[in-house]
Design an enzyme around this catalytic site. Structure first.
Site, short mmCIF file in Angstrom:
data_model
loop_
_atom_site.label_atom_id
_atom_site.label_comp_id
_atom_site.label_asym_id
_atom_site.label_seq_id
_atom_site.Cartn_x
_atom_site.Cartn_y
_atom_site.Cartn_z
N LYS A 113 0.82 -1.22 0.00
CA LYS A 113 0.00 0.00 0.00
C LYS A 113 0.85 1.27 0.00
O LYS A 113 0.49 2.24 -0.66
CB LYS A 113 -1.00 -0.01 1.17
CG LYS A 113 -2.12 -1.01 0.93
CD LYS A 113 -3.37 -0.78 1.77
CE LYS A 113 -4.46 -1.75 1.31
NZ LYS A 113 -5.68 -1.70 2.12
N LYS A 195 -4.17 -9.25 -6.91
CA LYS A 195 -5.35 -9.60 -6.12
C LYS A 195 -6.57 -8.75 -6.51
O LYS A 195 -6.42 -7.55 -6.74
CB LYS A 195 -5.02 -9.36 -4.63
CG LYS A 195 -6.03 -9.91 -3.66
CD LYS A 195 -5.72 -9.47 -2.24
CE LYS A 195 -6.48 -8.21 -1.88
NZ LYS A 195 -6.64 -7.96 -0.44
N LYS A 198 -11.17 -4.31 -3.32
CA LYS A 198 -12.18 -3.25 -3.40
C LYS A 198 -11.59 -1.89 -3.67
O LYS A 198 -12.23 -1.04 -4.25
CB LYS A 198 -13.06 -3.09 -2.17
CG LYS A 198 -12.87 -3.79 -0.97
CD LYS A 198 -13.88 -3.34 0.10
CE LYS A 198 -13.77 -4.32 1.24
NZ LYS A 198 -12.51 -4.13 1.98
P1 ATP Z 1 -8.90 -3.18 0.48
O1 ATP Z 1 -8.76 -3.16 -0.99
O2 ATP Z 1 -9.72 -2.04 1.03
O3 ATP Z 1 -7.63 -3.40 1.22
P2 ATP Z 1 -9.87 -5.86 0.32
O4 ATP Z 1 -10.82 -6.01 -0.81
O5 ATP Z 1 -8.52 -6.42 0.20
O6 ATP Z 1 -9.83 -4.37 0.81
P3 ATP Z 1 -10.44 -6.54 3.09
O7 ATP Z 1 -11.47 -5.76 3.79
O8 ATP Z 1 -9.01 -6.24 3.36
O9 ATP Z 1 -10.66 -6.50 1.52
O10 ATP Z 1 -10.70 -8.07 3.34
C1 ATP Z 1 -11.87 -8.64 3.84
C2 ATP Z 1 -11.77 -10.14 3.74
O11 ATP Z 1 -11.85 -10.53 2.38
C3 ATP Z 1 -10.47 -10.71 4.29
O12 ATP Z 1 -10.74 -11.92 4.97
C4 ATP Z 1 -9.66 -10.95 3.06
O13 ATP Z 1 -8.71 -11.98 3.23
C5 ATP Z 1 -10.73 -11.34 2.06
N1 ATP Z 1 -10.31 -11.03 0.69
C6 ATP Z 1 -10.07 -9.79 0.19
N2 ATP Z 1 -9.71 -9.86 -1.10
C7 ATP Z 1 -9.73 -11.18 -1.44
C8 ATP Z 1 -9.45 -11.90 -2.65
N3 ATP Z 1 -9.09 -11.28 -3.74
N4 ATP Z 1 -9.60 -13.24 -2.64
C9 ATP Z 1 -9.98 -13.88 -1.51
N5 ATP Z 1 -10.25 -13.27 -0.34
C10 ATP Z 1 -10.13 -11.93 -0.30
#
Ligand code: ATP
Ligand code: LTN
Length: 329
Positions: A113, A195, A198
């Site tokens: 990040k 990955k 969001k």
């Molecule tokens: P950000 O982009 O805001 O960091 P994020 O989409 O990575 O957010 P988080 O809120 O950090 O999402 O994660 C929430 C849950 O979703 C966590 O358990 C994380 O491991 C899971 N998760 C997030 N992205 C993925 C992905 N691409 N595949 C599988 N699990 C995911």
């Protein structure tokens, strides 16, 4: 047996969040009948990156409704909002006073990040795993369902629990992670080595649970693949097709091996078309339920009840921790 997990309301919820996290909560809710389940909206975590006031408020409520729409049951789960329980911030500070700076600097998510952001990096982006440890340890959770990207943070949580226990005597349960067999790391549909996330700027590679279903189906149809024509799983050489197989397997519950066999003589187009239809079958009922719940009294009541139960457990833990530390009159 206690189970704790949360998601940040830092944007629209993605298929990655659903398959890596939410779907596992539902599975465990069904499998572990005796378990006490705490699922929360990690709104304080969202402040680690810039947020717009109205958008954040909307995302908090939307995530709460999506949890219920996806199948979390009101009377099985304590659903609550992190910021409504002050003990999270209180124990977060104690965890900041337990963790060492190099341990935080080593976190992959932090490094990724800051590489993207360069300017305006907030201190909370660095200390984030301390707050996450607090979220888990407050409830003495045994099990934490999360996607692969959170593995490192969970390991650190375990280290901090052990460190505190060794210094002050047995206080915290040392939690275990629970990771899905497939779907633990869904990749972007346009850049399958990154990955699906969001907060990703390019929305073409991301499927959002609440987007119009035809838009999502088209994203599957135009997903990046490779010039070979055979369908088999090879993350290194065929990241696009492997990602589609992962998504398929996680949505359907069938193994990658079964899918490879089923599609051994099929074209990429056929695989994509079947996957797009499968996506529709899974997502449509969630969306329908979401729109019934989003403005309901039921949602508010569920969050109130969850808050009360979480508050009770969390305040007991924080009192115990202060006592152990000697923070007393
Ligand atoms: P950000 O982009 O805001 O960091 P994020 O989409 O990575 O957010 P988080 O809120 O950090 O999402 O994660 C929430 C849950 O979703 C966590 O358990 C994380 O491991 C899971 N998760 C997030 N992205 C993925 C992905 N691409 N595949 C599988 N699990 C995911
Ligand atoms: N850091 C997590 C969200 C999160 C979490 C937690 C998950 C915050 N606190 C406690 C499990 C348990 C993430 O997915 N980014």
């Amino acid at each position: 047996m206690r189970l704790v997990s949360g998601i940040q309301p830092s944007g629209n919820i993605t298929l990655g969040n659903y398959l890596g996290a939410i779907k596992q909560y539902i599975k465990l809710q069904e499998e572990l009948k005796e378990a006490e389940i705490f699922i929360f909206i990690a709104d304080l975590h969202a402040l680690t990156v810039p947020q717009e006031r109205q958008a954040l408020q909307k995302s908090i409520k939307s995530l709460a409704a999506l949890y219920l729409a996806s199948g979390l049951e009101r009377d099985r789960v304590n659903l609550f909002i992190q910021s409504e329980i002050p003990a999270h911030s209180q124990l977060g500070y104690i965890m900041e006073s337990t963790v060492y700076v190099p341990e935080l600097q080593r976190m992959t998510q932090y490094k990724d990040k800051i590489a993207k952001q360069k300017e305006g990096i907030k201190a909370s982006l660095l200390t984030y795993p301390a707050l996450m440890a607090a979220d888990i340890l407050l409830y003495n959770a045994d099990l934490v369902p999360i996607g692969d990207d959170q593995k490192q943070h969970l390991e650190l949580t375990r280290t901090l629990a052990e460190r505190f226990n060794n210094t002050y005597g047995n206080t915290f349960v040392v939690p275990k992670g629970y990771f899905p067999k497939t779907g633990a790391r869904i990749m972007s549909l346009t850049e399958p080595t990154k990955k699906m996330s969001k907060s990703e700027e390019n929305p073409k590679g991301t499927i959002y649970l609440l987007d119009p279903i035809n838009q999502s189906k088209n994203k599957i149809r135009s997903a990046v693949t490779d010039s070979d024509t055979k369908i088999y799983y090879d993350k290194k050489n065929k990241p696009g097709i492997s990602n589609l197989l992962d998504i398929y397997s996680a949505l359907k519950g069938s193994s990658i091996k079964e899918l490879e066999k089923q599609y051994q003589n099929s074209s990429y187009r056929e695989l994509k078309e079947d996957l797009a239809n499968l996506l529709e079958v899974v997502i449509t009922p969630i969306q329908e339920k979401y729109f019934q719940i989003i403005n309901s009294k039921e949602l508010t009541e569920t969050l109130n009840i969850g808050k009360e139960r979480a508050s009770l457990i969390a305040s007991r833990t924080i009192a115990k921790v202060y006592r152990k530390l000697g923070i007393l009159r």
